[in-house]
Write an enzyme that holds these catalytic residues in place. Structure first.
Site, mmCIF file in Angstrom:
data_model
loop_
_atom_site.group_PDB
_atom_site.id
_atom_site.type_symbol
_atom_site.label_atom_id
_atom_site.label_comp_id
_atom_site.label_asym_id
_atom_site.label_seq_id
_atom_site.Cartn_x
_atom_site.Cartn_y
_atom_site.Cartn_z
ATOM 1 N N GLU A 46 0.885 -1.175 0.000
ATOM 2 C CA GLU A 46 0.000 0.000 0.000
ATOM 3 C C GLU A 46 0.922 1.226 0.000
ATOM 4 O O GLU A 46 0.996 1.976 0.965
ATOM 5 C CB GLU A 46 -0.896 -0.020 1.249
ATOM 6 C CG GLU A 46 -1.997 1.031 1.251
ATOM 7 C CD GLU A 46 -2.784 1.056 2.581
ATOM 8 O OE1 GLU A 46 -2.399 0.333 3.517
ATOM 9 O OE2 GLU A 46 -3.759 1.814 2.672
ATOM 10 N N HIS A 51 -4.676 -4.826 -0.316
ATOM 11 C CA HIS A 51 -4.376 -3.780 -1.305
ATOM 12 C C HIS A 51 -3.502 -4.303 -2.446
ATOM 13 O O HIS A 51 -3.916 -4.329 -3.587
ATOM 14 C CB HIS A 51 -3.718 -2.544 -0.674
ATOM 15 C CG HIS A 51 -4.600 -1.833 0.296
ATOM 16 N ND1 HIS A 51 -5.713 -1.151 -0.105
ATOM 17 C CD2 HIS A 51 -4.542 -1.718 1.642
ATOM 18 C CE1 HIS A 51 -6.312 -0.636 0.961
ATOM 19 N NE2 HIS A 51 -5.630 -0.969 2.032
#
Ligand SMILES: *[C@@H]1O[C@H](CO)[C@@H](O)[C@H](O)[C@H]1NC(C)=O
Ligand SMILES: *[C@@H]1O[C@H](CO)[C@@H](O)[C@H](O)[C@H]1NC(C)=O
Ligand SMILES: *[C@@H]1O[C@H](CO)[C@@H](O)[C@H](O)[C@H]1NC(C)=O
Ligand SMILES: *[C@@H]1O[C@H](CO)[C@@H](O)[C@H](O)[C@H]1NC(C)=O
Ligand SMILES: *[C@@H]1O[C@H](CO)[C@@H](O)[C@H](O)[C@H]1NC(C)=O
Ligand SMILES: [Zn+2]
Length: 513
Positions: free
Chosen positions: A358, A383
């Site tokens: 991320e 993510h």
């Protein structure tokens, strides 16, 4: 006259272009084959639709194309705008209304205190008896419930606790104050680009919000009700099952007594089971115990051991372990390897669900978290924003069928990407990479449930070609990649299929849109 080589080429080219028979047709076919090949590769591309689904798809794509055409004309396309400004436009979208009705399966990437719209916290919780507030020098707020004198606040926080009912009683305008509380509990404001000058600024505010609501949501009666209402909010948004990253920090009672992690996990389990019993088409929830990635390796080692104990004690509800907090500021996974390898060295199965990649900082040790997560046998990648820049990690994720959890609005609000058409998941979607869509902390971002993120993924990241197949695949993926047992997956899928058929029927017939 001598022809120069250039004019010779032009003449030749002209001959090719105007030759209608021998060259144009095969080129046409080649092009069609390419387009078809790409269509098959995209997420859901290999699904074959029933006649009714084809009909529904036509309706949906008519709406979608019309909206995108209008957006091009107006120069105002919600996925390329900041969500705080796009939200109103999204709510006017017919495609969004279809997505709200759509049975979306599971939401697999959520955090404990970001799942419920904050209105209830302000309008109900802060109005309960014994609620105290304190104002910190940096104008952050803290709360505590206590029946007698609350403990002295931490000096770095504030100087004194004030009984909130008394405080409200002395205010000129309570509505104004309550509005300020609502603002304190989300990141939403009119000018996000200028107010949040960089990622560090917005992450500090983000973590402050959790610091503010902590005293409210860790109060035992509120803790229980917050979760039940959170489940309700997702259920109403046509989600059937949740996986929640939870820090299991101490929950307290009015007299100051506190409960441990086992109590919290047991409470989550009880609330989820009761909700599932009251709503037979809801599967429930599982917990991914999560600690903060700013803690050093010895603390994380303790947490991993706690996670193993909890997993033995609560096999039904305890799905595994993760690390949370701003990745760029925390330890890289590899720096914590001694702690994270403990289960493997003991032959213990502790599934990991690491947030990884991320970040926008390519080449840092944080960026390499996507590799580390895979080396550590992560079950999913939270993510995986950086995955596209790591061809080998991308291959491993593909070959081992380890999905990324894409949370579009979170990534935009936390400033990893501004125009969601440029989200790195776009190329992964178009190559059918394993993925699910989730909403991270919808209440903090001013969203709700899962539909807003589905809209961004479907319209913005997926682009013009993403259709009902894409949506169906994403919904099925959410069940497939959940941590549920084989039996529970099967049962959840069956319920989902019934809901899906009904949804397709309604869409095909154009009712209830
Ligand atoms: C908060 O909501 C509960 C119902 O969940 C209700 O019983 C209670 O009276 C409400 N409290 C306040 C202060 O509004
Ligand atoms: C109180 O504040 C609200 C919100 O700012 C405003 O709409 C309202 O007019 C104010 N009421 C009074 C009596 O000033
Ligand atoms: C939070 O609430 C306080 C008290 O009403 C207010 O002064 C402050 O501006 C609010 N902060 C935000 C970010 O809205
Ligand atoms: C990951 O899985 C492989 C193959 O099952 C195993 O050999 C290895 O020990 C595991 N590593 C960790 C950290 O769990
Ligand atoms: C990824 O896997 C494909 C086959 O699935 C292979 O052709 C390609 O070379 C691999 N790429 C990398 C960077 O490992
Ligand atoms: Zn997250």
């Amino acid at each position: 006259m001598l022809l120069t080589s250039q004019t010779k080429w032009s003449a030749l080219l002209l001959a090719i272009v105007v030759s209608p028979l021998c060259l144009a047709l095969p080129l046409d076919d080649d092009r069609k084959a390419l387009i078809m090949k790409e269509k098959m590769l995209q997420i859901g591309g290999e699904l074959s639709l029933t006649a009714q689904e084809e009909l529904a798809n036509k309706k949906l794509m008519t709406l979608k194309n019309e909206e995108i055409k209008q957006a091009m004309k107006k120069g105002q396309f919600p996925p390329s705008m900041h969500f705080f400004r796009a939200k109103k436009l999204i709510e006017e979208s017919k495609v969004f209304h279809v997505l709200k009705k759509m049975p979306k399966g599971a939401a697999l990437h959520l955090h404990d205190f970001g799942i419920l719209s904050v209105d209830w916290l302000v309008k109900n919780v802060t109005y309960r008896p014994h609620c105290h507030i304190c104002f910190t020098p940096l104008s952050n707020l803290k709360f505590i419930f206590a029946d007698r004198a609350p403990p002295t606040p931490k000096p770095e926080d504030c100087s004194e606790w004030i009984l909130l009912s008394k405080y409200r009683g002395e205010l000129q305008n309570v509505t104004e104050f309550d509005n300020s509380l609502l603002q304190n509990f989300t990141l939403v404001l009119d000018n996000p680009e200028t107010a949040y000058s960089d990622q560090a600024v917005i992450w500090a505010r983000f973590e402050n919000i959790f610091g503010s609501i902590e005293g409210l949501v860790h109060y035992a009666p509120v803790f229980r009700e917050y979760f039940a209402r959170g489940l309700e909010e997702f259920y109403e948004d046509n989600v059937q099952y949740l996986e929640l990253r939870a820090t299991l920090y101490p929950v307290y009672e009015l007299n100051g007594q506190t409960h441990d992690k086992e109590w919290s996990l047991k409470t989550y389990q009880e609330v989820a089971q009761k909700f599932a019993k009251d709503h037979p088409d809801f599967t429930g929830a599982r917990i991914i115990y999560s600690d903060h990635r700013m803690k050093d390796v010895s603390h994380i080692a303790e947490s991993v051991q706690t996670a193993m104990k909890l997993r033995v004690k609560f096999p039904e509800s305890m799905a595994g372990f993760d690390l949370v907090g701003q990745e760029d500021k925390g330890y890289p996974l590899w720096a914590l390897k001694e702690a994270l390898l403990l289960p493997a060295t003991q032959g213990f199965d502790l599934p990991y669900f690491f947030h990884a990649g991320e970040t926008d900082w390519q080449g840092t040790s944080i960026d390499e978290n996507v590799l580390d997560a895979l080396v550590l046998n992560t079950t999913r990648i939270g993510h995986g924003f950086a995955l596209g820049r790591h061809p080998v990690a991308k291959n491993i994720s593909w070959n081992r069928d380890i999905p990324i959890e894409v949370c579009p609005i979170s990534n935009q609000v936390l400033q990893l990407v501004s125009d969601l058409r440029n989200h790195p998941a776009a190329s992964l979607m178009s190559s059918g990479h394993p993925m699910v869509v989730s909403s991270d902390d919808p209440s903090i971002f001013g969203a709700k449930g899962l539909s807003y993120d589905f809209y961004e993924a479907f319209v913005g990241i997926g682009g013009m070609k993403a259709d009902l197949r894409t949506l169906k695949q994403l919904a099925m993926n959410s069940i497939k990649y959940s941590s549920l047992s084989v039996d529970k997956k099967k049962a959840t899928k069956e319920v989902w299929q019934k809901k899906w058929d009904k949804f397709v029927d309604d869409l095909a017939r154009g009712t209830k849109l």
